[in-house]
Enzyme design. Structure first.
Site, PDB file in Angstrom:
ATOM      1  CG  HIS A  67     125.959  52.601  -7.255  1.00 18.83           C
ATOM      2  ND1 HIS A  67     127.316  52.924  -7.403  1.00 18.83           N
ATOM      3  CD2 HIS A  67     125.588  52.963  -5.913  1.00 18.83           C
ATOM      4  CE1 HIS A  67     127.552  53.683  -6.393  1.00 18.83           C
ATOM      5  NE2 HIS A  67     126.765  53.945  -5.625  1.00 18.83           N
ATOM      6  CG  ASP A 116     129.522  50.375  -1.175  1.00 18.57           C
ATOM      7  OD1 ASP A 116     128.641  51.177  -0.657  1.00 18.57           O
ATOM      8  OD2 ASP A 116     130.173  50.650  -2.300  1.00 18.57           O
TER       9      ASP A 116
END
Length: 334
Positions: A180, A250
């Site tokens: 992230h 993702d």
């Protein structure tokens, strides 16, 4: 219909989002905590977004349990993290039964409000010294146990009419960074990856969907993260692992990736991903992602249709009995 999945901004659609869904026509939509308030509200939202799209589009969520649970107490049952199942079982078979039961109950919760895809199971096998982003989200450090418990969870979801998405293929367990926030680089040898990281995915290669890892594996392709690597997708995911289901990325807004949002989408599709995922609901980013995603066609369309076909029926299930058995089992491990 385009080969991408988008997020939403809030608890209901505004005029701008309705127009975006109508014009961009994503294959599906993914929900997060910002989209969740109550059972009635989520059911309205899933109906609303399907009305805007003009079809029964798949609605996804990350409902793992533990730290990653978008539908939360007090309106939904709090589920344990994946690692708890290994501790709850006297042996692997019993642990797998608990994992199945937890996922079957989750599926009941999700279908009740119009959600039919869960981004579960997490099949990563955490390594010593790896970043805590995975940790107890994984079923076990042992690849055989991770494979068995992950399979049980996937079967529990499918029995309840919810399609599973295994993640993060071909393995996020060795990453020493949170994708992230930055790009993880894994320097393990191919032999090490084949011994530990890949086996849980190989054992579950027949599942309908998988989510890629934004991780560089230097022994395979040092030039690009797995999501955007033709070598990782073609040689490892499709080849060695043998996965022929729907491969989605993702989240493209994660900082592990670089370039414009259109470029991120185009690189993933060029690498062999079937579907791109953009989660944060920011239409300024989602628009370029949609532009970089092709119309869903050919093999990708076949995989998408097959992925949803596996969950058309819901098996009969005693929900109250299941809840009682599950809570008793989980209470034994604290």
């Amino acid at each position: 219909m385009r080969a991408f999945i988008c997020g939403l901004k809030s608890l209901s659609l505004d005029a701008e989002e309705r127009a975006f869904l109508r014009d961009a026509s994503p294959w599906g939509v993914i929900l997060f905590r910002r989209n969740v308030e109550s059972r009635e509200q989520v059911a309205r939202l899933t109906a609303e977004l399907r009305d805007a799209l003009g079809r029964h589009a798949p609605v996804l969520v990350d409902q793992e349990g533990g730290r990653v649970q978008r539908l939360n107490a007090p309106n939904w049952r709090a589920y344990p993290s994946a690692a708890r199942f290994e501790a709850a079982g006297a042996d692997a078979d019993q642990a797998a039964r608990f994992a199945w039961l937890g996922a079957r109950l989750m599926a009941h919760d999700l279908r009740e409000v119009g959600i039919d895809v869960d981004c579960l199971p997490v099949l990563d096998a955490p390594a010593e010294g790896s970043h805590a982003i995975i940790s107890d989200r994984a079923y076990s450090r042992d690849p055989a146990r991770a494979a068995k418990l992950g399979r049980a969870a996937a079967e529990g979801l499918m029995a309840g009419g919810v399609a599973p998405v295994m993640k993060h293929i071909p393995g996020h367990g060795r990453a020493r960074a949170d994708s992230h926030l930055e790009l993880p680089v894994v320097n393990a040898s191919r032999a090490e990856l084949e011994a530990v990281d890949f086996p849980p995915f190989i054992a579950n290669a027949d599942l309908p969907m998988a989510m890629s890892a934004h991780v560089v594996y230097t022994a395979i392709d040092a030039s690009a993260p797995g999501t955007q690597s033709k070598t990782v997708v073609g040689e490892i995911i499709r080849g060695l692992i043998g996965f022929d289901g729907l491969l989605m990325t993702d989240d493209l807004s994660m900082k592990a990736l670089t370039g414009s949002f259109r470029e991120r989408a185009e690189r993933a599709i060029a690498a062999g991903c079937d579907m791109v995922l953009h989660c944060n609901g920011d239409l300024a980013e989602a628009g370029p992602v949609a532009e970089g995603a092709p119309l869903l066609a050919g093999k990708a369309l076949e995989r998408a249709e097959k992925a949803l076909a596996c969950v058309r029926d819901v098996e009969a299930f005693d929900v109250a009995g299941g809840v009682a058995a599950f809570e008793t089992a989980m209470a034994m491990v604290g």
